[in-house]
Every structure is written in C-alpha cells, then in structure tokens.
Design an enzyme around this catalytic site. Sequence first.
Site, PDB file in Angstrom:
ATOM      1  N   ASN A  70       0.828  -1.208   0.000  1.00 33.35           N
ATOM      2  CA  ASN A  70       0.000   0.000   0.000  1.00 33.35           C
ATOM      3  C   ASN A  70       0.859   1.254   0.000  1.00 33.35           C
ATOM      4  O   ASN A  70       1.997   1.260   0.467  1.00 33.35           O
ATOM      5  CB  ASN A  70      -0.964   0.008   1.197  1.00 33.35           C
ATOM      6  CG  ASN A  70      -0.338   0.626   2.424  1.00 33.35           C
ATOM      7  OD1 ASN A  70      -0.303   1.861   2.574  1.00 33.35           O
ATOM      8  ND2 ASN A  70       0.202  -0.201   3.302  1.00 33.35           N
ATOM      9  N   CYS A 129       5.955   5.549   8.775  1.00 33.29           N
ATOM     10  CA  CYS A 129       5.267   5.446   7.481  1.00 33.29           C
ATOM     11  C   CYS A 129       6.268   5.545   6.343  1.00 33.29           C
ATOM     12  O   CYS A 129       7.053   6.494   6.279  1.00 33.29           O
ATOM     13  CB  CYS A 129       4.227   6.549   7.315  1.00 33.29           C
ATOM     14  SG  CYS A 129       3.554   6.581   5.638  1.00 33.29           S
ATOM     15  N   THR A 192       5.281  -1.602   8.028  1.00 37.82           N
ATOM     16  CA  THR A 192       5.491  -2.231   6.715  1.00 37.82           C
ATOM     17  C   THR A 192       6.932  -2.055   6.227  1.00 37.82           C
ATOM     18  O   THR A 192       7.644  -1.147   6.660  1.00 37.82           O
ATOM     19  CB  THR A 192       4.550  -1.597   5.680  1.00 37.82           C
ATOM     20  OG1 THR A 192       4.771  -0.187   5.677  1.00 37.82           O
ATOM     21  CG2 THR A 192       3.109  -1.866   6.016  1.00 37.82           C
ATOM     22  N   GLY A 245       2.118  -9.592   9.461  1.00 36.70           N
ATOM     23  CA  GLY A 245       1.838 -10.888   8.832  1.00 36.70           C
ATOM     24  C   GLY A 245       1.122 -11.903   9.685  1.00 36.70           C
ATOM     25  O   GLY A 245       1.228 -13.106   9.432  1.00 36.70           O
TER      26      GLY A 245
HETATM   27  C1  DHB Z   1       0.993   4.233   5.320  1.00 40.96           C
HETATM   28  C2  DHB Z   1       1.388   4.459   6.618  1.00 40.96           C
HETATM   29  C3  DHB Z   1       2.133   3.495   7.248  1.00 40.96           C
HETATM   30  O1  DHB Z   1       2.566   3.654   8.515  1.00 40.96           O
HETATM   31  C4  DHB Z   1       2.480   2.341   6.603  1.00 40.96           C
HETATM   32  O2  DHB Z   1       3.215   1.418   7.213  1.00 40.96           O
HETATM   33  C5  DHB Z   1       2.080   2.137   5.328  1.00 40.96           C
HETATM   34  C6  DHB Z   1       1.334   3.085   4.687  1.00 40.96           C
HETATM   35  C7  DHB Z   1       0.269   5.234   4.540  1.00 40.96           C
HETATM   36  O3  DHB Z   1      -0.669   5.861   5.013  1.00 40.96           O
HETATM   37  O4  DHB Z   1       0.652   5.382   3.388  1.00 40.96           O
END
Ligand code: DHB
Length: 305
Positions: A70, A129, A192, A245
């Site tokens: 994402n 993020c 992620t 996961g």
């Molecule tokens: C987003 C934020 C996150 O913390 C992440 O791990 C993946 C995506 C986001 O909003 O794009």
Amino acid sequence: MSLITKIGSIDIRNPLILASGVMGTSYSTLQRIYNGGVGAVVTKSIGLNSRKGNPNPSVFALNEIRSAINSVGLANPGYQVFREDVEILVKNHVPTIVSIFGENENEFSEILNGLKDFPVLAFELNLSCPNTEKGGIQIGTDSEAVFQIVKRLKSETEVPLWVKLTPNVSDVIEIAEAAVNGGCDALVAINTLKAMVIDIHTKQPILGFKKGGLSGAAIKPIGVRYIYDLYERFEDRIPLIGAGGIMSGEDVIEYLLAGASAVQIGTALGVAYPENMIKFFISKIKKYMRENEFKSISEITGGAH
Ligand code: DHB
C-alpha cells in the site's frame, strides 16, 4: 484459563488488537471490529490537517503470497474532525489506541494536546510510514529525533505512549533504546517494509505512488525476529506488541513465544469476514493454551528464549 492481556498498566480482554491503517478513522468501522471480538483497536494515523493521500491505486493485494502493498499516504481527516469519532468510541467504551503522525516534534505535540482529554487507552506514535516525504520513516530512523519526540510528548500527557518501529533500519535496537530512554510505555514492531510491484504488461509500477509498504504473510518471519531481538534486549522492562503478517491463531502464538505481550492484526482482516477471522484466531489460541496447560497469555510471552 484467561485471555486477559496486560500491556504495562493496561488490561485488554484478549491479546488481539486491530492494527493501524486497515479500518480507517471512523468510529463505525472501528466499533464493528471491536464488537467482532478484538481486545482493542488502533485508528488509522491521525495528523494535523486533513490529507487526501496518494493517487489510486493505493492498495494492491498480493494474493499468491497472502500479502498486500500500500501507499495510502496517510489519508486522514485531521485531528480536529477526528475528535467527533473518538468521542463516540470513548462513550461506547471501545478500547481505542489513537495512532498519530507528524512531520516534527511540534506537530506531534499539537495533535496529542488536541486529543489527550479523551480517555483513550494509549497513543501510538507512527514513526514509520514509508509513504511520505517528511516525518514517518525520516523520524523513525533517527534515534535522536525519536528520543526527543517521546520525551517531549511524555511530559505532556499521562496517557500511555506506544512507539511503532520501522523495520527499514539496520539496527532496530538503537531506535528502540531511544524510544525507551525517552519514556515510552510499549514498543510495537513492525510497520510495513519498503517495497514495490511492477506490471510486466504496462511495464509500469502498479501503485499510483509507484512505491509502497509491504504487509501480510511475507513479512511475518521478519516481525518475529524483531520481537525476538527486542525481547532479548529488554526482557520484561518494556511490553512488546507484535505486528506483521499475523494470518492465524498459530501466528499469534509464535509472536507471543518470541516475546510479545499482545499482537496487532491488519492485512488478515482484509481477506475475510473480520468477525469470523477473530473468532477463529481466539478458538485456536484457547486450544493451544488448553493443550499446553497455559493459564494466561503472560505465561506464553517470551517462551522461545
Ligand atoms: C501508510 C502508513 C504506514 O505507517 C504504513 O506502514 C504504510 C502506509 C500510509 O498511510 O501510506
């Protein structure tokens, strides 16, 4: 046998927590997942102002590896509008953790101060993020910045502060130590991983933002390793919350054995009826506890060490 789970000073009814991001910031979707049986819910990260996020497609399922990528781009309504949702969540006794993100210490502080009067369970600082130019990973990979932000926010609220760590660093322990020294109340690992997918027919990246963050089954062994490493370093000095996961009850147990006190579930909830999946997870955990004569979740935590 009891599933009641302790995370520092907090008790939740079981160790399953809805991870940030998957179910947005609206009280109705968060309430639904809580009614479905989890112990607590984390909101999508809330920022200073409303953000539309990145261009579509911003989420793409990687079904063959039970994973997803994402690049949502921190889409959210901003903390002032979000106050209406958090007010209802609190009124309805939904144990809520509010995830917040900012570009710098002052932004984090303004958001925290705008929300700290609500009796939420905790604030989770999204220092990780991968899909934003400023803040996010830039902060979460800088141990001095992590220390300063946690220390500042800790001085401004009594509400527990959790720090969500990024796996996109060479030494997670260094960042975790900065967060612990700053006074955080729990560590959440992992967010992620930086990733991308390319369509071989169009010869272009699939996501509108081109690059994104990988979640789901593909990252589980990485998350387990991070929790194991963090438990080796801190043992029971700081509660650890496993994420990354978790697709089954067995995966929950694996994270607990590595050292987690509780876990967060995200991508798994997007691939089935959340209510059914949560029930299934809980029955697997109970069966494992019966078979192994565990009376409480805390007896499982760290068992692999
Ligand atoms: C987003 C934020 C996150 O913390 C992440 O791990 C993946 C995506 C986001 O909003 O794009």
